[in-house]
Scaffold this motif. Structure first.
Motif, mmCIF file in Angstrom:
data_model
loop_
_atom_site.group_PDB
_atom_site.id
_atom_site.type_symbol
_atom_site.label_atom_id
_atom_site.label_comp_id
_atom_site.label_asym_id
_atom_site.label_seq_id
_atom_site.Cartn_x
_atom_site.Cartn_y
_atom_site.Cartn_z
ATOM 1 N N ILE A 284 -5.845 8.358 3.821
ATOM 2 C CA ILE A 284 -4.826 7.697 3.771
ATOM 3 C C ILE A 284 -5.335 6.488 2.748
ATOM 4 O O ILE A 284 -5.969 6.054 3.162
ATOM 5 C CB ILE A 284 -4.155 8.321 4.703
ATOM 6 C CG1 ILE A 284 -3.647 9.851 4.994
ATOM 7 C CG2 ILE A 284 -2.754 7.707 4.087
ATOM 8 C CD1 ILE A 284 -3.515 10.019 5.939
ATOM 9 N N GLY A 285 -4.648 6.280 2.025
ATOM 10 C CA GLY A 285 -3.615 4.910 0.940
ATOM 11 C C GLY A 285 -5.110 4.443 1.019
ATOM 12 O O GLY A 285 -4.802 2.942 0.693
ATOM 13 N N HIS A 286 -6.554 4.788 0.801
ATOM 14 C CA HIS A 286 -7.261 4.798 0.076
ATOM 15 C C HIS A 286 -8.039 5.174 -0.895
ATOM 16 O O HIS A 286 -8.213 5.608 -1.552
ATOM 17 C CB HIS A 286 -8.758 4.518 1.193
ATOM 18 C CG HIS A 286 -8.859 3.993 2.143
ATOM 19 N ND1 HIS A 286 -9.966 2.602 2.240
ATOM 20 C CD2 HIS A 286 -8.486 3.826 3.148
ATOM 21 C CE1 HIS A 286 -9.384 2.302 3.721
ATOM 22 N NE2 HIS A 286 -8.452 2.630 4.319
ATOM 23 N N CYS B 12 -0.671 2.055 5.290
ATOM 24 C CA CYS B 12 -0.036 2.102 4.615
ATOM 25 C C CYS B 12 1.889 1.519 4.339
ATOM 26 O O CYS B 12 2.102 1.461 5.535
ATOM 27 C CB CYS B 12 0.461 3.859 4.374
ATOM 28 S SG CYS B 12 -0.746 4.335 3.771
ATOM 29 N N ASP B 13 2.453 0.997 3.530
ATOM 30 C CA ASP B 13 3.256 0.680 3.829
ATOM 31 C C ASP B 13 4.231 1.594 3.371
ATOM 32 O O ASP B 13 6.066 1.481 3.645
ATOM 33 C CB ASP B 13 3.642 -0.736 2.560
ATOM 34 C CG ASP B 13 2.836 -1.748 3.240
ATOM 35 O OD1 ASP B 13 3.592 -1.849 4.211
ATOM 36 O OD2 ASP B 13 2.137 -1.854 1.916
ATOM 37 N N VAL B 14 4.111 2.687 2.566
ATOM 38 C CA VAL B 14 5.208 3.476 1.928
ATOM 39 C C VAL B 14 3.632 4.663 1.450
ATOM 40 O O VAL B 14 3.120 4.706 1.826
ATOM 41 C CB VAL B 14 5.553 3.466 0.686
ATOM 42 C CG1 VAL B 14 6.650 4.735 -0.043
ATOM 43 C CG2 VAL B 14 6.589 2.232 1.078
ATOM 44 N N PHE B 15 4.539 5.638 2.462
ATOM 45 C CA PHE B 15 3.685 6.701 2.852
ATOM 46 C C PHE B 15 4.852 8.557 2.418
ATOM 47 O O PHE B 15 5.598 8.337 3.161
ATOM 48 C CB PHE B 15 3.297 7.097 4.119
ATOM 49 C CG PHE B 15 3.069 8.294 4.444
ATOM 50 C CD1 PHE B 15 1.560 8.795 3.981
ATOM 51 C CD2 PHE B 15 3.129 9.116 5.602
ATOM 52 C CE1 PHE B 15 0.741 9.263 4.759
ATOM 53 C CE2 PHE B 15 3.023 10.362 5.653
ATOM 54 C CZ PHE B 15 1.735 10.957 5.703
ATOM 55 N N VAL C 216 1.213 10.919 10.285
ATOM 56 C CA VAL C 216 2.322 9.310 9.763
ATOM 57 C C VAL C 216 1.127 8.395 10.900
ATOM 58 O O VAL C 216 0.960 7.223 10.160
ATOM 59 C CB VAL C 216 3.393 9.211 10.906
ATOM 60 C CG1 VAL C 216 4.189 7.875 10.451
ATOM 61 C CG2 VAL C 216 4.215 10.507 9.266
ATOM 62 N N ARG C 217 0.697 8.364 12.195
ATOM 63 C CA ARG C 217 0.687 7.318 12.765
ATOM 64 C C ARG C 217 -0.895 7.109 11.628
ATOM 65 O O ARG C 217 -1.617 5.636 11.572
ATOM 66 C CB ARG C 217 -0.257 8.298 14.072
ATOM 67 C CG ARG C 217 1.035 7.582 14.796
ATOM 68 C CD ARG C 217 0.453 7.910 16.702
ATOM 69 N NE ARG C 217 0.107 9.064 16.762
ATOM 70 C CZ ARG C 217 0.842 10.252 17.055
ATOM 71 N NH1 ARG C 217 1.862 10.435 17.202
ATOM 72 N NH2 ARG C 217 0.056 11.296 17.366
ATOM 73 N N LEU C 218 -1.836 7.990 11.403
ATOM 74 C CA LEU C 218 -3.208 7.691 10.561
ATOM 75 C C LEU C 218 -2.399 6.688 9.497
ATOM 76 O O LEU C 218 -3.641 5.585 8.875
ATOM 77 C CB LEU C 218 -3.583 8.514 10.202
ATOM 78 C CG LEU C 218 -5.303 9.018 9.658
ATOM 79 C CD1 LEU C 218 -5.958 7.899 10.719
ATOM 80 C CD2 LEU C 218 -5.886 10.721 9.098
ATOM 81 N N ALA C 219 -1.315 6.264 8.629
ATOM 82 C CA ALA C 219 -1.586 6.422 8.150
ATOM 83 C C ALA C 219 -1.127 4.760 8.177
ATOM 84 O O ALA C 219 -1.297 4.059 7.103
ATOM 85 C CB ALA C 219 -0.232 7.095 7.159
ATOM 86 N N LYS C 220 -0.269 4.837 9.064
ATOM 87 C CA LYS C 220 0.260 3.359 9.624
ATOM 88 C C LYS C 220 -1.039 2.600 9.989
ATOM 89 O O LYS C 220 -1.315 1.504 9.627
ATOM 90 C CB LYS C 220 1.122 2.813 11.392
ATOM 91 C CG LYS C 220 1.456 1.895 11.669
ATOM 92 C CD LYS C 220 2.241 1.002 10.935
ATOM 93 C CE LYS C 220 3.344 0.570 10.857
ATOM 94 N NZ LYS C 220 3.969 -0.865 10.453
ATOM 95 N N LYS C 221 -2.173 3.260 10.550
ATOM 96 C CA LYS C 221 -3.145 2.404 10.980
ATOM 97 C C LYS C 221 -4.230 2.098 9.581
ATOM 98 O O LYS C 221 -4.498 1.232 9.780
ATOM 99 C CB LYS C 221 -3.992 3.801 11.688
ATOM 100 C CG LYS C 221 -5.249 3.171 12.741
ATOM 101 C CD LYS C 221 -6.033 3.553 13.690
ATOM 102 C CE LYS C 221 -7.543 3.658 13.604
ATOM 103 N NZ LYS C 221 -8.238 5.061 12.876
ATOM 104 N N GLU C 222 -4.502 3.340 8.755
ATOM 105 C CA GLU C 222 -4.980 2.510 7.808
ATOM 106 C C GLU C 222 -3.850 1.645 6.463
ATOM 107 O O GLU C 222 -4.729 1.320 5.762
ATOM 108 C CB GLU C 222 -4.737 4.325 6.392
ATOM 109 C CG GLU C 222 -5.936 4.667 7.479
ATOM 110 C CD GLU C 222 -7.438 4.770 6.797
ATOM 111 O OE1 GLU C 222 -7.594 3.289 6.831
ATOM 112 O OE2 GLU C 222 -8.274 5.617 7.740
ATOM 113 N N LYS D 281 0.453 -0.678 0.107
ATOM 114 C CA LYS D 281 -0.066 -0.010 -0.011
ATOM 115 C C LYS D 281 1.016 1.455 -0.074
ATOM 116 O O LYS D 281 1.834 1.509 0.645
ATOM 117 C CB LYS D 281 -1.160 -0.052 1.044
ATOM 118 C CG LYS D 281 -2.408 0.649 1.282
ATOM 119 C CD LYS D 281 -3.034 0.238 2.546
ATOM 120 C CE LYS D 281 -4.873 0.231 1.779
ATOM 121 N NZ LYS D 281 -5.742 0.611 3.340
ATOM 122 N N ILE D 282 0.589 2.070 -0.849
ATOM 123 C CA ILE D 282 1.594 3.111 -1.474
ATOM 124 C C ILE D 282 0.815 4.316 -1.710
ATOM 125 O O ILE D 282 -0.074 4.372 -2.133
ATOM 126 C CB ILE D 282 2.132 3.377 -2.491
ATOM 127 C CG1 ILE D 282 3.233 1.258 -2.182
ATOM 128 C CG2 ILE D 282 3.091 4.313 -2.942
ATOM 129 C CD1 ILE D 282 4.395 1.439 -3.532
#
Ligand code: AMP
Ligand code: MN
Ligand code: MN
Ligand code: MN
Length: 278
Positions: free
Chosen positions: A257-259, A30-33, A22-28, A2-3
């Motif tokens: 994010i990430g969707h 994402c591997d690369v953000f 960044v925390r939200l990206a992790k929760k969603e 997930k990028i």
């Protein structure tokens, strides 16, 4: 994998802090953000600390405003060295322009009966950078407009009271700053510029001539047809494909994010050269 390579924090016009994004990206998932604030790289130090803690790969990014044919376009720099002086000097120039532009916009709004616009807007901008989004929030907060969309329509564009022309650096200069800092230059959201498709192709052709590396094929608001169309253009202009939600965190924004929709398999991606990923 997930990028998501286009996101904002409150260092520009996003709502969340770099750590929160960044925390939200992790929760969603994402591997690369990438954090890509408008005309600033100042949020990246905090974002990197959180990314290390969260075990998320952070790409150092920035979304730079640029002039093309007297219009403003956005060029995303990905994988930039935040200590590069050419990039830092260019961004500083844009930050100064933003300040002067904000003062001018506030004068225009004063003429339309909105007083204290600069002070009220500064109070909303968390990190000193003022974007038109902050003016929009102020006008909604003051009850002058009912929502962001009507603000841009009534006030912040063209010859309207808070409308001022962009005078950002030219596209070729912006691309050279990104390259000086070792990054890839990617045209953001190609279908959001109020240009005909013919004109967007001319834009892509000029930017490619100046060394543009890629274009966002998948964005948070792309339809399947739009992805197909921009994919074709990447082949025509030999550009790498990028993907990014353009997440700001405003309430009412559907983008997450990430969707994102999948990148077509055949596309050459901006991350194909990132050896640590492959
Ligand atoms: P600026 O870079 O200060 O000119 O502000 C541009 C930002 O305003 C963009 O990144 C968007 O986030 C936002 N924006 C521009 N046009 C609109 C619009 N019509 N409706 C809502 N937000 C907009
Ligand atoms: Mn924005
Ligand atoms: Mn943009
Ligand atoms: Mn953006």
């Amino acid at each position: 994998m997930k990028i998501d390579l286009h996101n904002h924090s409150y260092y520009s016009d996003g709502v969340l802090s770099p750590s929160e994004v960044v925390r939200l990206a992790k929760k969603e998932g994402c591997d690369v953000f990438a954090l890509t604030d408008h005309d600033t790289i100042d949020g990246l130090i905090e974002a990197q600390q959180q990314a290390d803690e969260s075990d998320l790969k952070l790409i150092h990014g920035v979304e730079i405003s640029a002039m093309w044919s007297n219009m403003t376009v956005h060029i995303v720099g990905l994988g930039v060295d935040i200590n590069n002086e050419t990039l830092q000097t260019g961004l500083k120039q844009h930050q100064e322009f933003r300040q002067a532009r904000a003062e001018k916009m506030a004068r225009g709004l004063g003429g339309a009966g909105v007083f204290g616009a600069l002070e009220k807007t500064q109070a909303i901008a968390k990190k000193g950078m003022i974007t038109r989004t902050h003016f929009a929030q102020m006008l909604v907060q003051e009850g002058v407009c009912k929502d962001m969309k009507s603000v841009f329509k009534r006030f912040l564009t063209g010859k309207k009271p808070g409308g001022v022309g962009g005078k950002w650096a030219e596209f070729d200069e912006v691309i050279s700053w990104i390259h000086a800092a070792g990054g890839k230059a990617v045209l953001a959201h190609p279908l959001r510029y109020r240009m005909t498709n013919t004109k967007v192709k001319r834009l892509l052709s000029h930017l490619s001539g100046a060394g543009l590396d890629g274009v966002e094929v998948v964005t948070g608001s792309s339809s399947a047809d739009e992805i197909t169309l921009v994919s074709q253009w990447t082949k025509e202009f030999d550009l790498l494909s990028s993907i990014g939600s353009d997440y700001h965190g405003w309430s009412g924004q559907r983008v997450r994010i990430g969707h994102l929709q999948d990148m077509p398999k055949v596309n050459k991606t901006v991350w194909q050269d990132w050896s640590w990923l492959n």
